[in-house]
Write a protein that holds these residues in place. Structure first.
Motif, mmCIF file in Angstrom:
data_model
loop_
_atom_site.group_PDB
_atom_site.id
_atom_site.type_symbol
_atom_site.label_atom_id
_atom_site.label_comp_id
_atom_site.label_asym_id
_atom_site.label_seq_id
_atom_site.Cartn_x
_atom_site.Cartn_y
_atom_site.Cartn_z
ATOM 1 N N VAL A 1 0.840 -1.203 0.000
ATOM 2 C CA VAL A 1 0.000 0.000 0.000
ATOM 3 C C VAL A 1 0.875 1.254 0.000
ATOM 4 C CG1 VAL A 1 -1.723 1.315 1.292
ATOM 5 C CG2 VAL A 1 -1.907 -1.161 1.135
ATOM 6 N N GLY A 2 1.963 1.200 0.769
ATOM 7 C CA GLY A 2 2.865 2.355 0.811
ATOM 8 C C GLY A 2 3.488 2.658 -0.533
ATOM 9 N N MET A 3 3.704 1.607 -1.348
ATOM 10 C CA MET A 3 4.373 1.811 -2.636
ATOM 11 C C MET A 3 3.462 2.405 -3.696
ATOM 12 S SD MET A 3 6.573 -1.690 -2.826
ATOM 13 C CE MET A 3 7.117 -1.586 -4.514
ATOM 14 N N MET A 4 2.162 2.364 -3.459
ATOM 15 C CA MET A 4 1.220 2.856 -4.471
ATOM 16 C C MET A 4 1.506 4.312 -4.821
ATOM 17 S SD MET A 4 -0.853 0.690 -5.606
ATOM 18 C CE MET A 4 0.564 -0.380 -5.653
ATOM 19 N N PRO A 5 1.264 4.651 -6.074
ATOM 20 C CA PRO A 5 1.538 6.037 -6.486
ATOM 21 C C PRO A 5 0.563 7.016 -5.847
ATOM 22 C CG PRO A 5 0.526 4.808 -8.270
ATOM 23 C CD PRO A 5 0.814 3.830 -7.182
ATOM 24 N N THR A 6 0.979 7.603 -4.781
ATOM 25 C CA THR A 6 0.141 8.588 -4.105
ATOM 26 C C THR A 6 0.957 9.845 -3.899
ATOM 27 O OG1 THR A 6 0.706 7.258 -2.230
ATOM 28 C CG2 THR A 6 -1.590 7.240 -2.895
ATOM 29 N N GLY A 7 0.480 10.696 -3.062
ATOM 30 C CA GLY A 7 1.123 12.000 -2.921
ATOM 31 C C GLY A 7 2.307 12.012 -1.985
ATOM 32 N N PRO A 8 2.684 13.194 -1.544
ATOM 33 C CA PRO A 8 3.821 13.379 -0.651
ATOM 34 C C PRO A 8 3.602 12.743 0.724
ATOM 35 C CG PRO A 8 2.619 15.435 -0.972
ATOM 36 C CD PRO A 8 2.061 14.452 -1.927
ATOM 37 N N LEU A 9 4.709 12.618 1.464
ATOM 38 C CA LEU A 9 4.683 11.874 2.724
ATOM 39 C C LEU A 9 3.725 12.474 3.748
ATOM 40 C CD1 LEU A 9 5.898 9.551 4.356
ATOM 41 C CD2 LEU A 9 7.712 11.069 5.077
ATOM 42 N N TYR A 10 3.576 13.791 3.728
ATOM 43 C CA TYR A 10 2.764 14.369 4.808
ATOM 44 C C TYR A 10 1.305 13.921 4.733
ATOM 45 C CZ TYR A 10 1.665 17.901 1.246
ATOM 46 O OH TYR A 10 1.270 18.527 0.099
ATOM 47 N N ILE A 11 0.859 13.462 3.584
ATOM 48 C CA ILE A 11 -0.493 12.917 3.502
ATOM 49 C C ILE A 11 -0.613 11.651 4.347
ATOM 50 C CG2 ILE A 11 -2.184 11.862 1.964
ATOM 51 C CD1 ILE A 11 -1.225 13.472 -0.252
ATOM 52 N N ALA A 12 0.490 10.914 4.421
ATOM 53 C CA ALA A 12 0.456 9.611 5.079
ATOM 54 C C ALA A 12 0.412 9.714 6.599
ATOM 55 C CB ALA A 12 1.666 8.783 4.653
ATOM 56 N N PHE A 13 0.830 10.837 7.174
ATOM 57 C CA PHE A 13 0.860 10.926 8.638
ATOM 58 C C PHE A 13 -0.517 10.767 9.270
ATOM 59 C CE2 PHE A 13 4.837 13.668 7.967
ATOM 60 C CZ PHE A 13 5.645 12.559 8.001
ATOM 61 N N PRO A 14 -1.523 11.549 8.814
ATOM 62 C CA PRO A 14 -2.840 11.334 9.424
ATOM 63 C C PRO A 14 -3.367 9.921 9.202
ATOM 64 C CG PRO A 14 -2.944 13.002 7.675
ATOM 65 C CD PRO A 14 -1.517 12.673 7.885
#
Lengths: 162, 201
Positions: B110-123
Motif C-alpha cells: 500500500v505504501g508503494m502505491m503512487p500517491t502523494g507526498p509523505l505528509y499525507i500519510a501521517f494522518p
C-alpha cells in the motif's frame, strides 16, 4: 506534473467517497466531515510552520547551490553532509533525481548520491511538526533517527558495491 | 486569568491520564503557537537581512501553500470517511499483530502505491494506529510511502541507472522492515512502563 496528478486523483477519491457515504448514511457522513474539520484545525499551526520553513530553505538553498556544495565532496564527510542536506531539504522526487544526477556529474561519489536520495525521501525535517502532531514525539524521532542511520548504512554499502 | 488556571489544571491532569484526547491538545496547541510565532519572527528577520532571497522564498511558500490547499481538504475528508466506515476489526485483522508477514507485505504494498507526498500519510498512519494496527506495519507503510514509490522509481531509473536503483531499493526494503520491527520492540518495551506509572498515580 506529479503534483497535479496527485491533486486530481485524491480529490476524485474524496468526492466519490463522500458522495457514496452520504448516499449510504447521512449521519455517519456528517460525523466523517466533523472528524475532517477537527483534523484540519488541529493541524493548522504545523502547516503554517512548514510553509515558512520551506520558503526559507528553498529561498536560500537553490538546487544549483546544493549541487555546487555537495558536488565535489566525497568520502565520509561528503556522505554526512549529503545525509544532513537530504534530511533538511524538501524537494519533490521529480526534481530530486535530476539534482542527484547532477551531483554525481559534478564529482560526488555514488555513496553521497545514495545518502542524499535516501534521507531526502525518508526523512522530513520540515514536516516534523506535522508528524509529531499525528504520531507523537517518540515514534517520530525513532523513525527519523533510525532512517538517518539506515541512509548512511545504505550509502556505505552502495559505495562498496558500485 | 481564570481561563489560564483552567488550562493548567487540564494539562497536569492529562499528563497522568492516558487519554490523548483530553487536555494535551491545549498544551500542544500553546506550544505550537509559540513555536509558530518564533519561526515567523525569525523568518521575517532573515528575509529583511537578505532581501535578494525574498522572492524565491515567498514563491516556494506560495507553491507549497497552493499544494496544501488543493490536497489537504481531500486528505482530511478521506480520513474522516475512513474513521467512520472502516471498523477497528478490519484494521486489526489485516494490519494487527495476528496479520504476521501478510500484514507486513500489505503495508509495504500500500505504501508503494503512487500517491502523494509523505505528509499525507501521517494522518493515515495515526488513524490506523488508533484502530489497532501494528507499530511495525505502520513504520513500514510510512517508509515505503516515503522512498519506494513506483512512479518515483521510474525517474530514479532514468537518471541514476538500473544498477543503482535495484541495489538501493533492495537494501532500503530490507532495512525498512528491520527498522519497523525494531521500533515496535522499543515501543512495546516503553509502553507497559508508561501505563504502569499511570496506574500508580
Amino acid at each position: 506534473m506529479q503534483i497535479n496528478m496527485t491533486v486530481i486523483i485524491i480529490n476524485i477519491f474524496a468526492i466519490l467517497g463522500i458522495s457514496f457515504s452520504f448516499y449510504k448514511n447521512k449521519q455517519k457522513s456528517l460525523k466523517a466531515l466533523k472528524v475532517a474539520l477537527k483534523g484540519t484545525i488541529s493541524m493548522a499551526p504545523a502547516i503554517v510552520i512548514i510553509l515558512v520553513l520551506v520558503g526559507l530553505l528553498m529561498g536560500f538553498f537553490k538546487p544549483e547551490l546544493i549541487s555546487k556544495l555537495l558536488g565535489n565532496q566525497s568520502g565520509i564527510w561528503g556522505i554526512a553532509a549529503a545525509s544532513v542536506a537530504g534530511a533538511i531539504l524538501m524537494i519533490p522526487s521529480l526534481v530530486a533525481f535530476p539534482l542527484t544526477a547532477s551531483l554525481v556529474n559534478s564529482g560526488a561519489s555514488i555513496s553521497v548520491a545514495a545518502a542524499f536520495i535516501t534521507t531526502l525521501t525518508m526523512i522530513g525535517f520540515v514536516t516534523l511538526p506535522m508528524e509529531i502532531k499525528e504520531l507523537g514525539k517518540r515514534l517520530t524521532l525513532l523513525r527519523n533517527g533510525i532512517s538517518f542511520i539506515i541512509a548512511i548504512g545504505i550509502a556505505l554499502i552502495m559505495g562498496v558495491l558500485i | 486569568m481564570d481561563k489560564n488556571l483552567n488550562n493548567k489544571q487540564k494539562q497536569t491532569g492529562n499528563n497522568m491520564s492516558k487519554n490523548p484526547k483530553a487536555g494535551g491538545q491545549t498544551k500542544n496547541k500553546k506550544q505550537s503557537i509559540i513555536v509558530l510565532v518564533g519561526i515567523i519572527i525569525i523568518a521575517v528577520v532573515i528575509l529583511a537581512l537578505y532581501p535578494e532571497n525574498r522572492d524565491a522564498s515567498i514563491q516556494a511558500s506560495y507553491n507549497l501553500f497552493m499544494e496544501f490547499i488543493l490536497i489537504l481538504p481531500a486528505v482530511m475528508i478521506l480520513m474522516g470517511l475512513f474513521s467512520v466506515w472502516v471498523s477497528k476489526e478490519i484494521v486489526v485483522k489485516y494490519l494487527g499483530h495476528a496479520s504476521g508477514i501478510k500484514g507486513l507485505g500489505l503495508a509495504l504494498f500500500v505504501g508503494m502505491m503512487p500517491t502523494g507526498p509523505l505528509y499525507i500519510a501521517f494522518p493515515m498512519a495515526s488513524m490506523l494506529l488508533k484502530k489497532g494496527a501494528r507499530v511495525a506495519n505502520i513504520i513500514i507503510f510510512l517508509s515505503a510511502w516515503a522512498c519506494i514509490k513506483l512512479p518515483q522509481e521510474l525517474v530514479e531509473l532514468r537518471f541514476m541507472g538500473l544498477k543503482f536503483m535495484i541495489i538501493r531499493l533492495s537494501f532500503t526494503i530490507i532495512m525498512v522492515v528491520i527498522m519497523g520491527l525494531i521500533i515496535e520492540k522499543i515501543e512495546n518495551r516503553l509502553k507497559p512502563s508508561l501505563s504502569s506509572s499511570v496506574q500508580e498515580k
